[in-house]
Motif scaffolding. Structure first.
Motif, PDB file in Angstrom:
ATOM      1  N   VAL A   1      -2.297  -3.727  -5.243  1.00 15.50           N
ATOM      2  CA  VAL A   1      -2.985  -4.245  -4.313  1.00 15.50           C
ATOM      3  C   VAL A   1      -3.368  -5.794  -4.614  1.00 15.50           C
ATOM      4  O   VAL A   1      -3.068  -6.964  -4.152  1.00 15.50           O
ATOM      5  N   ALA A   2      -4.132  -5.701  -6.060  1.00 16.88           N
ATOM      6  CA  ALA A   2      -4.517  -7.242  -6.289  1.00 16.88           C
ATOM      7  C   ALA A   2      -3.296  -8.078  -7.021  1.00 16.88           C
ATOM      8  O   ALA A   2      -3.290  -9.179  -6.647  1.00 16.88           O
ATOM      9  N   GLU A   3      -2.465  -7.399  -7.715  1.00 11.61           N
ATOM     10  CA  GLU A   3      -1.306  -8.156  -8.052  1.00 11.61           C
ATOM     11  C   GLU A   3      -0.489  -8.805  -6.861  1.00 11.61           C
ATOM     12  O   GLU A   3       0.046  -9.853  -7.472  1.00 11.61           O
ATOM     13  N   HIS A   4      -0.342  -8.168  -6.055  1.00 11.28           N
ATOM     14  CA  HIS A   4       0.486  -8.855  -5.012  1.00 11.28           C
ATOM     15  C   HIS A   4      -0.278  -9.469  -4.008  1.00 11.28           C
ATOM     16  O   HIS A   4       0.075  -9.993  -3.082  1.00 11.28           O
ATOM     17  N   GLY A   5      -1.731  -9.495  -4.096  1.00 14.81           N
ATOM     18  CA  GLY A   5      -2.648 -10.136  -3.137  1.00 14.81           C
ATOM     19  C   GLY A   5      -2.391  -9.660  -1.892  1.00 14.81           C
ATOM     20  O   GLY A   5      -2.457 -10.281  -0.790  1.00 14.81           O
ATOM     21  N   ALA A   6      -2.424  -8.403  -1.680  1.00 14.55           N
ATOM     22  CA  ALA A   6      -2.115  -7.712  -0.285  1.00 14.55           C
ATOM     23  C   ALA A   6      -3.268  -7.919   0.497  1.00 14.55           C
ATOM     24  O   ALA A   6      -4.468  -7.964   0.198  1.00 14.55           O
ATOM     25  N   SER A   7      -2.919  -7.865   2.056  1.00 10.72           N
ATOM     26  CA  SER A   7      -3.763  -8.162   2.910  1.00 10.72           C
ATOM     27  C   SER A   7      -4.272  -6.758   3.729  1.00 10.72           C
ATOM     28  O   SER A   7      -5.480  -6.742   4.288  1.00 10.72           O
TER      29      SER A   7
END
Length: 173
Positions: free
Chosen positions: A59-65
């Motif tokens: 989630v953090a690596e991809h900057g998920a919303s």
């Protein structure tokens, strides 16, 4: 809640032994497989578990919303033990990735459809186990993305959202 949030979404297919993970492009058009995460089937999920931490890292690596977790309902729409396990897992993930929103979406037959898609694409049956969870996560996420695009609203129901206090007799809220 208004329209769909912009940005990458992460899809999660919760199994008893493995968790499939998929991500979307930033425009929320296409879901692609990312990982199959092993989990301990003997433990209740908890913050700090390696599988929960790996999902938080994705989630953090991809900057998920948004994170979309599949909710396995029966064909008649009822929720059994698997749905309760998915709700519990989604709650733990929601606590870990906050303030990123986590939503539960109906995933009836996603694993069955994933096996069928793998078979139809020529993946040997013995290789299904290694990738079926990712394929199911892709189906869950793609369905949510398509729903978002056609309705203009996020798919599913929020996890850990504000809950209204139940009304009791003689009390006004």
């Amino acid at each position: 809640m208004g329209g769909a949030a912009p940005g990458v979404r992460v899809g999660v297919d919760v199994g008893s032994v493995r968790v499939g993970v998929a991500v979307s492009d930033p425009g929320g058009v296409l879901a692609t497989p990312v990982a199959t995460v092993r989990r301990d089937p003997e433990r209740e999920p908890a913050a700090g578990d390696p599988d929960v931490e790996q999902i938080a890292s994705i989630v953090a690596e991809h900057g998920a919303s948004v994170v979309v977790v599949g909710l396995p309902k029966s064909l008649d729409g009822h929720e059994g033990p698997a749905a309760q396990r998915a709700r519990t897992y989604a709650s733990v993930v929601a606590e870990r990735v906050a303030p990123v929103q986590v939503r539960l979406v109906d995933e009836r037959l996603s694993t069955v459809d994933a096996h069928r898609s793998l078979r139809d694409s020529g993946v040997a049956g013995r290789r299904h186990r290694a990738v079926v969870d990712q394929a199911a996560a892709v189906l869950i996420l793609q369905t949510a993305l398509d729903t978002e695009r056609t309705t203009g609203s996020p798919a599913g129901e929020p996890v850990g959202g504000p809950r209204r206090k139940p009304r009791t007799k003689g009390t006004r809220t």
